[in-house]
Design an enzyme around this catalytic site. Structure first.
Site, mmCIF file in Angstrom:
data_model
loop_
_atom_site.group_PDB
_atom_site.id
_atom_site.type_symbol
_atom_site.label_atom_id
_atom_site.label_comp_id
_atom_site.label_asym_id
_atom_site.label_seq_id
_atom_site.Cartn_x
_atom_site.Cartn_y
_atom_site.Cartn_z
ATOM 1 C CG HIS A 6 -1.904 1.068 1.309
ATOM 2 N ND1 HIS A 6 -2.101 1.810 2.438
ATOM 3 C CD2 HIS A 6 -2.768 1.543 0.380
ATOM 4 C CE1 HIS A 6 -3.065 2.693 2.205
ATOM 5 N NE2 HIS A 6 -3.488 2.558 0.980
ATOM 6 N NE ARG A 7 -2.008 5.768 1.265
ATOM 7 C CZ ARG A 7 -2.555 6.493 2.211
ATOM 8 N NH1 ARG A 7 -1.833 7.384 2.861
ATOM 9 N NH2 ARG A 7 -3.833 6.369 2.524
ATOM 10 C CD GLU A 33 -2.904 2.205 -3.477
ATOM 11 O OE1 GLU A 33 -3.914 2.908 -3.561
ATOM 12 O OE2 GLU A 33 -1.988 2.445 -2.644
ATOM 13 C CG ASP A 35 -2.749 6.801 -3.433
ATOM 14 O OD1 ASP A 35 -3.800 6.163 -3.555
ATOM 15 O OD2 ASP A 35 -1.931 6.615 -2.497
ATOM 16 C CG HIS A 47 -3.332 9.431 -0.144
ATOM 17 N ND1 HIS A 47 -4.195 10.198 0.606
ATOM 18 C CD2 HIS A 47 -3.944 8.227 -0.311
ATOM 19 C CE1 HIS A 47 -5.275 9.479 0.891
ATOM 20 N NE2 HIS A 47 -5.152 8.292 0.351
ATOM 21 C CD GLU A 99 -6.898 5.132 -4.656
ATOM 22 O OE1 GLU A 99 -6.177 4.513 -3.853
ATOM 23 O OE2 GLU A 99 -7.841 5.871 -4.305
ATOM 24 C CE LYS A 101 -6.240 8.370 -3.101
ATOM 25 N NZ LYS A 101 -7.379 7.729 -2.420
ATOM 26 C CG ASP A 216 -0.160 0.653 5.646
ATOM 27 O OD1 ASP A 216 -0.632 0.810 4.506
ATOM 28 O OD2 ASP A 216 -0.656 1.160 6.680
HETATM 29 O O1 G3P Z 1 -6.435 1.381 -3.197
HETATM 30 C C1 G3P Z 1 -6.647 1.008 -1.873
HETATM 31 C C2 G3P Z 1 -6.476 2.172 -0.950
HETATM 32 O O2 G3P Z 1 -5.275 2.816 -1.280
HETATM 33 C C3 G3P Z 1 -7.623 3.149 -1.030
HETATM 34 O O3 G3P Z 1 -7.561 4.134 -0.051
HETATM 35 O O4 G3P Z 1 -7.039 6.366 0.799
HETATM 36 O O5 G3P Z 1 -5.330 4.596 0.943
HETATM 37 O O6 G3P Z 1 -5.908 5.607 -1.249
HETATM 38 P P1 G3P Z 1 -6.399 5.214 0.111
HETATM 39 MG MG MG Z 2 -4.680 4.470 -2.578
#
Ligand code: G3P
Ligand code: MG
Length: 223
Positions: A6-7, A33, A35, A47, A99, A101, A216
């Protein structure tokens, strides 16, 4: 079950930086992933709509030029990466979930995808909470997988996923039930769950038959 950093690996390095992506790869993530927001017709990997939380700057992205944003420190001396830079460090190594945004991201991404080899698009997934941005990608480019990010209204997200012929639906951990997983699977959708950090939760998702988790800490998927 896929492990999606994540990120990058935001539990281990500053989020959405190249360092974070390298860390996720080092920790064995299957996918990462990130953003993206659109700034001056380019995609930057960040993000929030403001720079306050993740950089040494203050204020909104739209009040900065591209060069000013690139001069900021996104943690440990890292710059805010461009999507192009992320593509270069991930290609051939790890799958990439982009992703979308901000407004306009779908259109700019589509231009960038025109110069992306088809083979790498197999290891690419474009997701968003913003259905108009996903619609834009679907309309202009048929060769990339689409993921619908679901918030609280999962019925609505499933309807969108069907309409967009999405590859996957991404559910909030707090909303996951066997019923939703079965419903999505019956429709041919992969189910990815965000954000799953505790080992016990990761194990539970695997038991439930979830196809992938965002974490994470992408090293926390044990057998
Ligand atoms: O893509 C999953 C997750 O990243 C979505 O929420 O706010 O962390 O971008 P957020
Ligand atoms: Mg995300």
């Amino acid at each position: 079950m896929l492990m999606i950093g994540h990120r990058g690996a935001m539990g281990c390095a500053p989020e959405n930086t190249l360092l974070s992506i390298h860390k996720a790869i080092e920790l064995g993530a299957d996918w990462v992933e990130i953003d993206v927001h659109c700034v001056a017709d380019k995609l930057l990997v960040i993000h929030d709509e403001t720079v306050d939380r993740t950089t040494n700057g203050r204020g909104k992205l739209i009040d900065y030029s591209f060069e000013e944003l690139r001069a900021l420190d996104a943690g440990l001396g890292q710059r805010i990466p461009t999507l192009q830079e992320v593509l270069e460090v991930t290609v051939g190594k790890v799958g990439l979930n982009i992703e979308l945004k901000g407004l306009g991201t779908g259109k700019v991404l589509t231009s960038l995808l025109r110069n992306t080899p088809e083979t790498y698009k197999n290891k690419m997934l474009v997701s968003s909470f913003l259905m108009p941005e996903l619609e834009q990608v679907v309309r202009l480019n048929q060769h990339v997988k689409i993921g619908v990010l679901a918030g609280n209204n999962i019925n609505e997200s499933i309807a969108w996923a069907t309409k967009l012929k999405a590859f996957s639906i991404h559910l909030r951990l707090q909303k996951v039930t066997p019923k939703w997983i079965d419903r999505a699977h019956d429709l041919g959708l992969k189910v990815y769950v965000y954000t799953v950090n505790k080992v016990v939760q990761i194990r539970r998702m695997k038991e439930l038959g979830v196809d992938g988790v965002f974490s994470d800490y992408p090293n926390r998927l044990t057998s």
